[in-house]
Design a protein around this motif. Structure first.
Motif, PDB file in Angstrom:
ATOM      1  N   GLY A  46      -7.497 -40.086  -3.611  1.00  0.00           N
ATOM      2  CA  GLY A  46      -6.118 -40.640  -3.760  1.00  0.00           C
ATOM      3  C   GLY A  46      -5.825 -41.762  -3.064  1.00  0.00           C
ATOM      4  N   LEU A  47      -4.400 -41.940  -2.861  1.00  0.00           N
ATOM      5  CA  LEU A  47      -4.082 -43.252  -2.189  1.00  0.00           C
ATOM      6  C   LEU A  47      -3.259 -42.502  -1.047  1.00  0.00           C
ATOM      7  N   VAL A  48      -3.608 -43.024   0.248  1.00  0.00           N
ATOM      8  CA  VAL A  48      -3.101 -43.007   1.292  1.00  0.00           C
ATOM      9  C   VAL A  48      -2.659 -43.896   2.373  1.00  0.00           C
ATOM     10  N   GLN A  49      -1.617 -43.988   3.204  1.00  0.00           N
ATOM     11  CA  GLN A  49      -1.659 -44.983   4.015  1.00  0.00           C
ATOM     12  C   GLN A  49      -2.493 -44.943   5.321  1.00  0.00           C
ATOM     13  N   ALA A  50      -2.825 -45.903   5.902  1.00  0.00           N
ATOM     14  CA  ALA A  50      -3.496 -45.780   7.124  1.00  0.00           C
ATOM     15  C   ALA A  50      -2.843 -45.041   8.095  1.00  0.00           C
ATOM     16  N   GLY A  51      -3.746 -44.241   8.808  1.00  0.00           N
ATOM     17  CA  GLY A  51      -3.260 -42.966   9.618  1.00  0.00           C
ATOM     18  C   GLY A  51      -2.944 -41.670   9.051  1.00  0.00           C
ATOM     19  N   GLY A  52      -3.291 -41.630   7.657  1.00  0.00           N
ATOM     20  CA  GLY A  52      -2.990 -40.311   6.713  1.00  0.00           C
ATOM     21  C   GLY A  52      -4.093 -39.466   6.694  1.00  0.00           C
ATOM     22  N   SER A  53      -4.028 -38.522   5.999  1.00  0.00           N
ATOM     23  CA  SER A  53      -5.143 -37.455   5.768  1.00  0.00           C
ATOM     24  C   SER A  53      -5.373 -37.224   4.124  1.00  0.00           C
ATOM     25  N   LEU A  54      -6.545 -36.835   3.950  1.00  0.00           N
ATOM     26  CA  LEU A  54      -6.928 -36.557   2.696  1.00  0.00           C
ATOM     27  C   LEU A  54      -7.975 -35.427   2.920  1.00  0.00           C
ATOM     28  N   ARG A  55      -8.354 -34.369   1.835  1.00  0.00           N
ATOM     29  CA  ARG A  55      -9.293 -33.379   1.765  1.00  0.00           C
ATOM     30  C   ARG A  55      -9.705 -33.464   0.655  1.00  0.00           C
ATOM     31  N   LEU A  56     -11.111 -33.562   0.645  1.00  0.00           N
ATOM     32  CA  LEU A  56     -12.177 -33.694  -0.491  1.00  0.00           C
ATOM     33  C   LEU A  56     -12.627 -32.388  -0.704  1.00  0.00           C
TER      34      LEU A  56
END
Length: 121
Positions: free
Chosen positions: A10-20
């Motif tokens: 997805g789309l996230v701002q710098a400093g954010g998190s994602l889990r694949l």
């Protein structure tokens, strides 16, 4: 036949998190290494992280300390927790698995379809 299905991009701002997540299914006898690769526009596909069935891990220098790979062997699923994301982490992330198939007990490499990760600055 073996399929790898990814989710979580997805789309996230710098400093954010994602889990694949990536789940392997089909005619699977055993799964050895599972890993994540990524490909940025105009660049070659590169290794991000890999994990063995025993839990040993290896990471690209650029993601060490920010990304964590893990797996659930019972579910033939691999995860990539991505924290402190940077714009340079943007790309298509592909799951890879080394699978021993039931029909022949031979080992093959399989790839997922890819999931887009976009980090905005």
């Amino acid at each position: 036949q073996v399929q790898l299905v990814e989710s979580g991009g997805g789309l996230v701002q710098a400093g954010g998190s994602l889990r694949l997540s990536c789940a392997a299914s089909g005619s699977i006898f055993s799964v050895n290494k599972m890993g994540w690769y990524r490909q940025a526009p105009g660049k070659q596909r590169e290794l991000v992280a890999v994990i063995t069935s025993g839990g040993d891990t290896d990471y690209a220098d650029s993601v060490k300390g920010r990304f964590t790979i893990s797996r659930d062997n019972a579910k033939n699923t691999v995860y990539l927790q991505m924290n402190s994301l940077k714009p340079e982490d943007t790309g298509v992330y592909y799951c890879n698995a080394r699978v021993q198939v039931y029909s022949t007990l031979r080992w093959y490499d399989y790839w997922g379809q890819g999931t887009q990760v976009t980090v905005s600055s």
